[in-house]
Design an enzyme around this catalytic site. Structure first.
Site, PDB file in Angstrom:
ATOM      1  N   ASN A 279      34.840  41.250  33.865  1.00  0.00           N
ATOM      2  CA  ASN A 279      33.749  41.300  34.837  1.00  0.00           C
ATOM      3  C   ASN A 279      32.522  41.983  34.201  1.00  0.00           C
ATOM      4  O   ASN A 279      32.586  42.437  33.057  1.00  0.00           O
ATOM      5  CB  ASN A 279      34.211  42.023  36.103  1.00  0.00           C
ATOM      6  CG  ASN A 279      34.395  43.504  35.874  1.00  0.00           C
ATOM      7  OD1 ASN A 279      34.854  43.937  34.826  1.00  0.00           O
ATOM      8  ND2 ASN A 279      34.035  44.295  36.851  1.00  0.00           N
ATOM      9  N   CYS A 281      30.990  44.865  34.164  1.00  0.00           N
ATOM     10  CA  CYS A 281      31.029  46.206  33.547  1.00  0.00           C
ATOM     11  C   CYS A 281      32.225  46.436  32.649  1.00  0.00           C
ATOM     12  O   CYS A 281      32.433  47.553  32.151  1.00  0.00           O
ATOM     13  CB  CYS A 281      30.986  47.260  34.639  1.00  0.00           C
ATOM     14  SG  CYS A 281      29.398  47.310  35.479  1.00  0.00           S
ATOM     15  N   GLU A 283      35.523  46.524  33.047  1.00  0.00           N
ATOM     16  CA  GLU A 283      36.776  47.211  33.407  1.00  0.00           C
ATOM     17  C   GLU A 283      37.853  46.273  33.939  1.00  0.00           C
ATOM     18  O   GLU A 283      38.986  46.689  34.151  1.00  0.00           O
ATOM     19  CB  GLU A 283      36.497  48.309  34.448  1.00  0.00           C
ATOM     20  CG  GLU A 283      36.352  47.839  35.880  1.00  0.00           C
ATOM     21  CD  GLU A 283      34.980  47.283  36.190  1.00  0.00           C
ATOM     22  OE1 GLU A 283      34.745  46.908  37.350  1.00  0.00           O
ATOM     23  OE2 GLU A 283      34.139  47.228  35.272  1.00  0.00           O
TER      24      GLU A 283
END
Length: 747
Positions: A279, A281, A283
């Site tokens: 995704n 960011c 994580e």
């Protein structure tokens, strides 16, 4: 379900109320607010608890579960990701924050992905893409006899398309773009953000393989492979590629890195294919056409006053909230209406959830444990290990009530005779920038960016935000005073305030007080007990070197992280040459006694287009150790005399730079020189009066213009919030505003 008569009023702090009113409360046709905090959380609680009615063997009834969900959210112990708060119980009903879409190697597949991304962004989500399947630039396209334009050209289309979508005035989704390190166009990808403003709606990461990292270690070449036919197209020296990757991360923070083989070793359903992207960011690694529902536990709410260390953590209450959180997130899967049928099928097949944490820095403050200490790392592993183990237990109990996730039989858990579980993954450390403002706690597992900061509110009023645990500690130590608060507000940190007790200065550290290695160690400690990955930024001061980033990248590989994001303060909008007047004077004195520097064999730089009265001029500035070293100016389609002038000015400026003359002195000498054909240029206030004036503009814009707010002076970012004009901070892999909760990645 109607609100019970005894439902308590929800008290939120001023900053949280601003955020909720602007981004979360339901609005009417005339943009009027239709709910307050109590209404919002009751809407969410009842919508999610209502899914319990589908399961006749559930240990909960919907009504009492709704109250339990309401209480755990309004006590700020647990919050789901933003789309759930915004959309649960509404007609939209899209409750997930993160998605991954495949990008196939045909025009039809590429533009299907653009369309699907637009649908996801419109519904409130962010998207991750791997462009590794696309054939390289200039390779043959069999169906047309033409040549391919390559991943970067299509990445630009995705960036433009998603930039246009503003999701109901609440969220602007972000993107992650990933390319494998063995793709033939990898060097162009690594350099994609050399010019600021390029791909500004994308985070970029290079997918590194184990073979590549071994080749870096041995200083060997590695093959580049055309994904269309699996044929080798050439070789690159792995160490040189790694060095350029590090250099570009030093310059702008992009690209980051993900360790692709490590991610796929932890893939719980490998029979469904490889994970190729995350995704926005970083994580949440996901399969193509997969989404994940995230939520975070506020660790600061589990502190027991009067006790120390592990005994000061309320483990039993934490266990209760973990189990509620797992049930909540599993219900979100059933309640969510996804924008694509393929996503619906994959989400329900694997039922991945991501339970994480926020308020970690606050908990350490309460325990008087320095963030940059082995004690903090030990506690991190204890806490996250507990959350992961209890989360798995909660998923196991749900499997007994509801059955395991449908793909369980072919998962790694069945082969290991583990489970059965309701969810293929349970834990993720996600960004919580907006959620932490609502909950009144620190973001994720990040240290604070500032102990105090000032923000401007209506009519020029200045409001000082102070971390409450820091304020109380000062009062307990008899150190509190308005004058001290003002001083801390100016600096953001007490690290250099020797008149304060040493224990306070050791415990109440901020992001820039902490050596980068401790940022990375903390990320690794949480990663050890997290199913998915960890959103965390390794913050570095502006003076950090390329060597510092190289060590961080290599340490991330050695310590088992699944990826890493670095951010050198100030690198996004200006390359600050000096940190203060004294350093400037020392540098100038040193330069005056230094001979002309010799040119290294390998230098890196950027090229800026400038419109002049003689045509388009391309100014290339190469740098050594982050400082300008040489300048080349070329003008196309102009006479030989003009070309000669441009070349001569570039050579003289280069000689001055290599002789130690400061940038501002060079700019002072050549800025404003008039010519016979001045022109106006977009982005420049006024005219480009001549060739030397154009070169001066490029150098000044790149190296000298440092419009720095109080946030920026504190190391709190160099870009400004488009909503409130406060300084943005870079944490958890994304730029966000601590004043109004604007974020480029959602939260």
């Amino acid at each position: 379900m109607k609100q019970p008569a005894d439902l308590p009023i929800v008290h939120v702090n001023q900053n949280a109320e601003i955020v909720l009113a602007k981004r979360y409360y339901r609005k009417g046709a005339a943009a009027e607010t239709l709910e307050d905090a109590r209404g919002l959380f009751w809407r969410v609680a009842t919508a999610i608890a209502g899914e319990e009615r589908k399961y006749k063997h559930s240990s909960w009834k919907a009504d009492p579960l709704a109250r339990a969900f309401f209480d755990v959210m309004t006590e700020w112990k647990f919050l789901p990701n933003s789309p759930t708060l915004m959309n649960a119980g509404t007609d939209l009903g899209q409750l997930s924050a993160c998605f991954v879409l495949p990008v196939g190697d045909s025009i039809e597949e590429i533009f299907d992905a653009v369309k699907h991304a637009a649908m996801i962004h419109k519904s409130g989500g962010g998207t991750g893409f791997s462009f590794s399947r696309l054939r390289p630039k200039d390779s043959r396209v069999g169906s047309t006899g033409g040549v391919a334009s390559g991943p970067l050209s299509f990445l630009r289309i995705f960036n433009t398309a998603t930039e246009q979508i503003k999701q109901g005035g609440t969220r602007r989704g972000a993107n992650m773009g990933i390319l494998r390190v063995d793709h033939p166009d990898i060097m162009e990808f690594i350099r994609a953000k050399e010019r600021e403003g390029e791909f500004n709606n994308f985070n970029l990461s290079v997918a590194l393989t184990e073979d590549f990292m071994k080749a870096v270690e041995k200083d060997e070449e590695y093959p580049l492979v055309n994904p269309a036919n699996k044929e080798e197209t050439g070789h690159l020296n792995a160490r040189e590629v790694f060095e350029i990757l590090v250099q570009k991360a030093w310059e702008s923070g992009d690209p980051g890195i993900v360790f692709l083989d490590r991610i796929n070793r932890d893939n719980p359903t490998p029979d469904q294919g490889e994970m190729e992207s995350t995704n926005p960011c970083g994580e949440q690694p996901l399969l193509p056409y997969e989404a994940c529902n995230l939520g975070s536990i506020n660790l600061a709410k589990f502190f027991i006053p009067g006790k120390e260390g592990e005994e000061a953590v309320d483990w039993e209450e934490l266990r209760r909230v973990i189990h509620l959180g797992v049930r909540f997130l599993d219900n979100v899967i059933d309640a969510s209406r996804f924008p694509l049928e393929a996503i619906t099928q994959n989400v329900h097949n694997n039922r991945k959830i991501g339970l994480g944490v926020m308020g970690w820095a606050d908990l350490l403050f309460l325990l008087r444990i320095p963030y940059n200490s082995q004690e903090a790392l030990n506690l991190a592993q204890k806490v996250m290990g507990f959350i992961n183990e209890e989360g798995r237990m909660g998923s196991k109990l749900l499997a007994k009530e509801r059955g395991p996730f449908p793909a369980y039989a072919t998962s790694v858990f069945a082969k290991r005779e583990q489970g059965p579980y309701r969810n293929a993954t349970v834990t993720t450390i996600a960004p919580t920038g907006t959620l932490s403002i609502i909950a009144g706690c620190s973001s994720g597992i990040e240290p604070l960016f500032a102990l105090c900061f000032a923000r401007n509110v209506m009519d020029g009023e200045r409001l000082v935000e102070v971390n409450p645990h820091f304020e109380q500690a000062l009062k307990d130590a008899g150190c509190y005073s308005p004058k001290l608060m003002e001083a801390v507000t100016q600096k953001g940190s007490i690290h250099a305030m020797d008149h304060l007790p040493e224990e306070l200065r050791e415990v109440f550290v901020t992001a820039m007080d902490i050596e980068p290695i401790w940022h990375l160690k903390m990320q690794a400690a949480f990663q050890d007990y997290t199913d998915n990955a960890v959103s965390k930024t390794v913050n570095l001061s502006n003076s950090a070197t390329v060597d510092d980033i190289r060590r961080i990248y290599w340490m991330a590989y050695e310590q088992g992280c699944k990826g890493v994001t670095v951010y050198r303060d100030g690198c996004k909008s200006t390359q600050v040459l000096y940190t203060g007047d004294s350093e400037k004077k020392e540098a100038a004195a040193e330069a005056s006694n230094r001979p002309v520097r010799h040119r290294p064999d390998l230098v890196y730089g950027f090229t800026q287009k400038v419109n002049t009265g003689h045509g388009l001029m391309y100014v290339t500035i190469n740098e050594v150790e982050g400082r300008p070293f040489e300048v080349f100016a070329t003008i196309g389609k102009s006479g030989r005399s003009t070309t000669a002038k441009a070349e001569a000015i570039g050579r003289l400026v280069s000689l001055a730079l290599r002789s130690g003359i400061e940038v501002e002195e060079i700019v002072r000498q050549i800025k404003g020189i008039g010519g016979e054909a001045p022109v106006f240029m977009q982005g420049k206030q006024g005219q480009v009066q001549s060739i030397p004036d154009g070169i001066a503009w490029v150098m000044e814009n790149r190296y000298l213009k440092a419009h720095r707010s109080v946030h920026e002076q504190n190391g709190l970012g160099t870009q400004h919030c488009p909503d409130c004009d406060e300084g943005l901070v870079f944490q958890e892999g994304c730029l966000m505003c601590p004043a109004c909760a604007f974020t480029r990645c959602g939260g």
